[in-house]
Write a protein that holds these residues in place. Sequence first.
Motif, PDB file in Angstrom:
ATOM      1  N   PRO A   1      59.504-125.476  51.301  1.00 41.61           N
ATOM      2  CA  PRO A   1      59.177-124.104  51.101  1.00 41.61           C
ATOM      3  C   PRO A   1      57.662-123.998  51.008  1.00 41.61           C
ATOM      4  O   PRO A   1      57.315-122.615  51.174  1.00 41.61           O
ATOM      5  N   GLY A   2      56.707-124.811  50.897  1.00 38.77           N
ATOM      6  CA  GLY A   2      55.418-124.805  51.010  1.00 38.77           C
ATOM      7  C   GLY A   2      55.068-124.500  52.420  1.00 38.77           C
ATOM      8  O   GLY A   2      53.617-124.207  52.397  1.00 38.77           O
TER       9      GLY A   2
ATOM     10  N   ASP B   1      54.409-116.872  49.836  1.00 39.40           N
ATOM     11  CA  ASP B   1      54.499-117.853  48.548  1.00 39.40           C
ATOM     12  C   ASP B   1      55.875-118.353  48.114  1.00 39.40           C
ATOM     13  O   ASP B   1      56.593-117.462  47.574  1.00 39.40           O
ATOM     14  N   CYS B   2      56.447-119.319  48.672  1.00 33.80           N
ATOM     15  CA  CYS B   2      57.886-119.532  48.479  1.00 33.80           C
ATOM     16  C   CYS B   2      58.253-120.885  47.441  1.00 33.80           C
ATOM     17  O   CYS B   2      57.626-121.734  47.586  1.00 33.80           O
ATOM     18  N   GLU B   3      59.143-120.635  46.648  1.00 36.44           N
ATOM     19  CA  GLU B   3      59.576-121.635  46.104  1.00 36.44           C
ATOM     20  C   GLU B   3      61.057-122.025  46.311  1.00 36.44           C
ATOM     21  O   GLU B   3      61.783-121.052  46.504  1.00 36.44           O
ATOM     22  N   GLY B   4      61.446-123.129  46.186  1.00 34.12           N
ATOM     23  CA  GLY B   4      62.780-123.676  46.298  1.00 34.12           C
ATOM     24  C   GLY B   4      62.917-124.985  45.860  1.00 34.12           C
ATOM     25  O   GLY B   4      61.927-125.787  45.863  1.00 34.12           O
ATOM     26  N   GLU B   5      64.271-125.624  45.519  1.00 34.51           N
ATOM     27  CA  GLU B   5      64.606-126.813  45.270  1.00 34.51           C
ATOM     28  C   GLU B   5      65.062-127.676  46.252  1.00 34.51           C
ATOM     29  O   GLU B   5      65.909-127.060  47.235  1.00 34.51           O
TER      30      GLU B   5
ATOM     31  N   ARG C   1      60.185-122.120  56.903  1.00 38.77           N
ATOM     32  CA  ARG C   1      60.559-123.015  55.750  1.00 38.77           C
ATOM     33  C   ARG C   1      61.171-124.333  56.408  1.00 38.77           C
ATOM     34  O   ARG C   1      60.975-125.316  55.930  1.00 38.77           O
TER      35      ARG C   1
ATOM     36  N   ASP D   1      65.273-115.830  46.384  1.00 38.63           N
ATOM     37  CA  ASP D   1      64.508-114.830  46.990  1.00 38.63           C
ATOM     38  C   ASP D   1      65.246-114.039  48.025  1.00 38.63           C
ATOM     39  O   ASP D   1      66.478-114.019  48.072  1.00 38.63           O
TER      40      ASP D   1
ATOM     41  N   PHE E   1      67.461-121.513  46.957  1.00 43.03           N
ATOM     42  CA  PHE E   1      66.352-120.800  47.172  1.00 43.03           C
ATOM     43  C   PHE E   1      66.910-119.385  46.273  1.00 43.03           C
ATOM     44  O   PHE E   1      68.069-119.205  46.400  1.00 43.03           O
TER      45      PHE E   1
END
Length: 88
Positions: free
Chosen positions: A38-39, A45-49, A25, A63, A61
Amino acid sequence: MTRYEVTIEKDACDGIFACLTRDPRFVEGDDGLATVDPGADPVYDCEGEVTDTAAHVVATFDDDRIDEARQAAAACPTDAIVVREVGE
């Protein structure tokens, strides 16, 4: 899962990129310093702000990958990366 925050202090980062080999990341930003995307992870498949300012990058994150982020922080020879838990 634990919610955690990754902060990169841009003044301390000198573009060695040891973090990139510990956590996918972490990527090279347009300014030649480390940032978080994050992508960018080809496996998860990661999501984060992510907030990226002139002074620092802050990514949050929710996760189970805090250990990878901590390894990236530990690999940074300038201690520019801090990982901290911010709640559940």
